[in-house]
Each structure stands twice: as C-alpha cells, then as structure tokens.
Design an enzyme around this catalytic site. Structure first.
Site, PDB file in Angstrom:
ATOM      1  N   GLY A 189      19.282  31.095 -30.908  1.00 41.71           N
ATOM      2  CA  GLY A 189      18.239  30.146 -31.282  1.00 41.71           C
ATOM      3  C   GLY A 189      18.096  29.058 -30.240  1.00 41.71           C
ATOM      4  CB  SER A 190      16.385  25.804 -30.400  1.00 42.66           C
ATOM      5  OG  SER A 190      17.070  25.100 -31.438  1.00 42.66           O
ATOM      6  N   GLY A 194      21.840  25.027 -31.468  1.00 40.08           N
ATOM      7  CA  GLY A 194      23.097  25.545 -30.926  1.00 40.08           C
ATOM      8  C   GLY A 194      24.176  24.477 -30.871  1.00 40.08           C
ATOM      9  CD  GLU A 211      23.667  35.381 -25.907  1.00 44.48           C
ATOM     10  OE1 GLU A 211      22.935  34.931 -25.005  1.00 44.48           O
ATOM     11  OE2 GLU A 211      24.686  36.045 -25.668  1.00 44.48           O
ATOM     12  CB  CYS A 245      15.167  33.535 -25.706  1.00 48.75           C
ATOM     13  SG  CYS A 245      15.979  35.147 -25.524  1.00 48.75           S
TER      14      CYS A 245
END
Length: 465
Positions: A189-190, A194, A211, A245
């Site tokens: 995610g962002s 994170g 990630e 992403c």
C-alpha cells in the site's frame, strides 16, 4: 469482529506447530488446491474486477490471474529445492563441523492487500506463505469490495480457518489485526500507511515486509527509439488507469526531444485506448472511487495553476469515474503533482539538458520503487544505474521486471522494505536458521580458560586468519 479475529488468530497459533512439520508434498498440494480454486472462480473474478475497476477480462487475465498462476507454478516446481537445508562454508571457529541453513516457517502471518490489483497482490504473498509452511490471515481492501467478497468466499470454501482465513472490512479491521503479535506482517500500500503498519508491528517485534510506492521516474535520452519508448511508457502508465505502484510517475526527457515525445505519446494513447475521438471504456479502467477521482483532478488543476502546460487530455467524467490520459509539460518541481505519488493516468514531463541533471533530479526525491531507463547508450545506462537507487529497474522497457519470479521485487527505504516473488518470497516468510553439527574433533575447548598458557596459541591463530 474483534472476538472473531482473536478466535481465529488463537486457532492459528495452536496450529502453526503442525504446519511447520509439513513436507514439500503437502505444501505443493495446498498450492494446487489454491490454483484449482482460482481457475474454478475465473468468471466470478472477471465480474468482480469489472465492477471494482472496470477492468477488461483480458487485462485481468494478464495482470491478475496469469501472474498468480505463474507464481504458483514456479513455487510448485522449485519448492523441494527451496526447502532443502543449504550447506554453508566452515570457519576457523568450527573447522571440522558441518554447517547448514534451515528454512523454518515464521508461524502466523498477516497479509494486508491494496485495492489496485486486488487479486494478484493478495495471492502472490499467500503463495509464498503457503510454500514456507505458515498459517495466514488475509485482509483485502474494502475499496475493491466486490473482489474482497469473492476472495473471502474462495478462501473459506478452500481452506480451514486454522490455516488460512480472510477478514473483510474497513480500516478498523486492519487496526484490530495489527494489535496482534503476528510472526510476520506483509503489507502492500501507500508509504504513509506503511509507516503505521511498521509502528504497530514494532510493539510486538513482528517482522515486516512493506511493498510501498513512490515517484517512479522514466529517464529518456536522445539515443533511444523514441516511438517505442513512448508506446511502452503509455502502456506502463495507463494499464489499470495508472493505478499501478510501479507505473512511470513522471518522465525526464532531453529538452530537444520533448515535442517528438509528446507526438509519439499522444499517437500511442489514441491507438491503445481510443475509438476515434472517444475513450474506449471497454479497455480503459476507471478510477477506484470518487475520493481518488477528485484528488487526481485537483492535482491537474494545481499543476496548471503553477504554470504547467496541458499537452493533451485533462477531461474527466465523474459519473463513471473516468479521467482521460493526461500529459503535462513545463511542470514546476515544487508543484504538488511532483511531490506525491500520482497513482492515476496523469503523466508530467520534465526536460533536462544533460544526463547529470536528470540523475540529480531523481536523487533529490525519495528512492522510488521502480526506475526506467530508455537509452541505446551503454555507458549512459550504467551511469544512471550506478548513480541512482531504486527498488527495481528496467532498461528500455517498463513493468516487466515484476513478472519474473527469479528476480526479487521490492522497494528500498521510502518505497519499501524486503522483497517477494519466487525464492525471495519463500525466504520472506521463512526464518533462516543457522545450524552447526559439531564434529568429535571440535577444537573449541582449546580456547577455554585458564588463558595464561594459551597466548602462544592465540598468536598462532591470528596468523592463520
């Protein structure tokens, strides 16, 4: 929900000791079971992803299903080799010993997945976790609700919750899950979220894989085939309407090639995503929700207000959450669109005069998840690779590095921690345990006290080192 989460977590904690004893045959059986369940649910998957993101079934097949099948097949083929203890070299401290590295499951793992590739990005870490012999709790994104519901049903129909379970819900569900002492947490995610995940994990000293994302640049020089570069950047930027992403977030191009690039980019966009003057919504995905739609439109508005030039695009339809492919030139580095990850079909183009300017521009920002180099000049390629840092890189292409399970996929610093796919995913969900089998000829007692008579031995050992 809180009690249900705790109940399943406790169930998996009790069961993890059984899973750690499973052999390759048993784990391969579970991987085949997962693949069969996915194959049986393909039509439901197509419907769910069309509903959530307006994904074409072809795009879903390539970017979600085939990707996952390839991960499963690779793990099935390689798992016996991965699980075997690996020999390690001897050292002076254990000269006659046998040294091994054993791969043991971490235990009970949490996988929190995003909405942009809602099937692939939950199944890929699940494949690695199963291969490594773990219990897993899955948390799909509530923003891709149709896919989340489909995944939840697939998991409950296929696996016992003491091994694999899935919880749907909003951020409150994630918060409850993050309070628990998982043996490993895998989050996609962002960067902002994170950091929240990592902070929560620290309270229980849970290991993490993050990630994340960031502003992935594409550096284009004058020696590449500009038409091919533009076509590849168009595909990499606009697949899933830019909600990827590792999509190229902005382009750095030699100033004297800007106009040609704009022409080639526009031509490629028209060819891939338009039917005449109309966007082809059968092939072009929508923005996930109104919040993201308005955020992206605001980025365009602010960039134009700050002096950017709209090369083409910029149109939007709130009714079906569509933003047409948009290209911006003369974008100010201080503009908001150059400060945060775009995650949409908007591409800023920045010009440079020499390659060092482009490198310095990239290095002023956080390390990206991906970096793309378009150049026919080997020394220039090497210069960019040597003087920048990124999670992964493609030279003269985009995105394709994620599809090779023999390569690690992951970020660096702000764009992520740890890696996944293939053996790298297997190791992510495993503890590498050092084991020494000491020989009867072990020499360690030579360094036991008393020490007075052993200084000569110490000097001799020092010469051997």
């Amino acid at each position: 929900m809180k009690e249900q989460i705790k109940s399943v977590f406790d169930l998996q904690q009790k069961h993890k000791s059984e899973l750690r004893k499973t052999d390759a045959k048993t784990r391969i059986g579970k991987l085949r079971q997962l693949k069969q369940a996915l194959e049986n649910a393909e039509e439901e998957i197509f419907v769910a992803l069309e509903r959530d993101l307006r994904k074409n079934s072809f795009e879903t097949t390539v970017t979600e299903l085939f990707f996952t099948y390839a991960e499963i097949d690779h793990a099935i083929k390689k798992l016996r080799s991965w699980m075997k203890p690996k020999s390690a070299s001897r050292a002076m401290s254990n000269l006659f010993a046998s040294n091994k590295i054993y791969y043991e499951p971490k235990g009970v793992c949490l996988v929190i997945a995003p909405w942009n590739y809602p099937l692939q990005l939950i199944m890929s870490p699940l494949v690695s976790a199963i291969a490594a012999g773990n219990c897993v709790i899955l948390k799909p994104s509530e923003l891709s609700g149709a896919t989340a519901g489909m995944i939840s049903k697939l998991i409950s129909d296929t696996f016992d919750p003491q091994e694999i379970a899935c919880f749907e819900g909003n951020a409150d569900v994630s918060s409850e899950l993050l309070k628990l002492p998982f043996d490993h947490i895998f989050f996609t995610g962002s960067t902002a979220i994170g950091k929240v995940v990592m902070e929560a994990a620290a309270k229980n000293l849970s290991s993490v894989t993050l990630e994340l994302g960031g502003k992935s640049p594409a550096i284009v020089d004058e020696t590449c085939d500009l038409q091919k570069a533009a076509e590849k950047i168009v595909w990499g930027k606009l697949v899933n309407a830019g909600q990827t992403c590792i999509a190229p977030d902005y382009v750095l191009i030699k100033e004297n090639k800007l106009n040609d690039f704009v022409i080639h980019y526009k031509t490629a966009v028209q060819k891939m995503f338009f039917e005449g003057s109309t966007i082809n919504k059968k092939d072009y995905a929508k923005i996930i929700n109104a919040k993201q739609f308005h955020r992206l439109n605001k980025l365009i508005e602010e960039a134009l207000r700050d002096g950017a030039v709209l090369a083409f695009g910029g149109k939007s339809d709130e009714q079906d959450l569509t933003i047409t492919p948009t290209l911006l030139t003369s974008v100010a580095e201080s503009s908001t669109i150059m400060q945060e990850e775009i995650f949409g079909p908007i591409l800023p183009v920045i010009t440079y005069n020499n390659i060092q300017e482009a490198i310095d521009f990239v290095n002023r920002k956080e390390k990206p998840l991906a970096l793309y180099i378009f150049s026919g000049n080997k020394p220039k390629q090497n210069k960019i690779l040597t003087e920048t840092s990124a999670g992964g890189t493609c030279v003269n292409d985009v995105l394709v590095h994620i599809g090779n399970p023999n390569l690690p996929f992951g970020g660096v610093n702000n764009s992520g921690i740890g890696s996944c796919h293939g053996i790298f995913g297997f190791k992510t969900f495993s503890h590498e345990r050092a084991v020494v089998f000491q020989s009867k000829l072990g020499l360690t007692k030579m360094i036991y006290p008393p020490y007075a008579a052993k200084m000569g031995l110490l000097r001799w050992l020092k010469k051997l080192m």
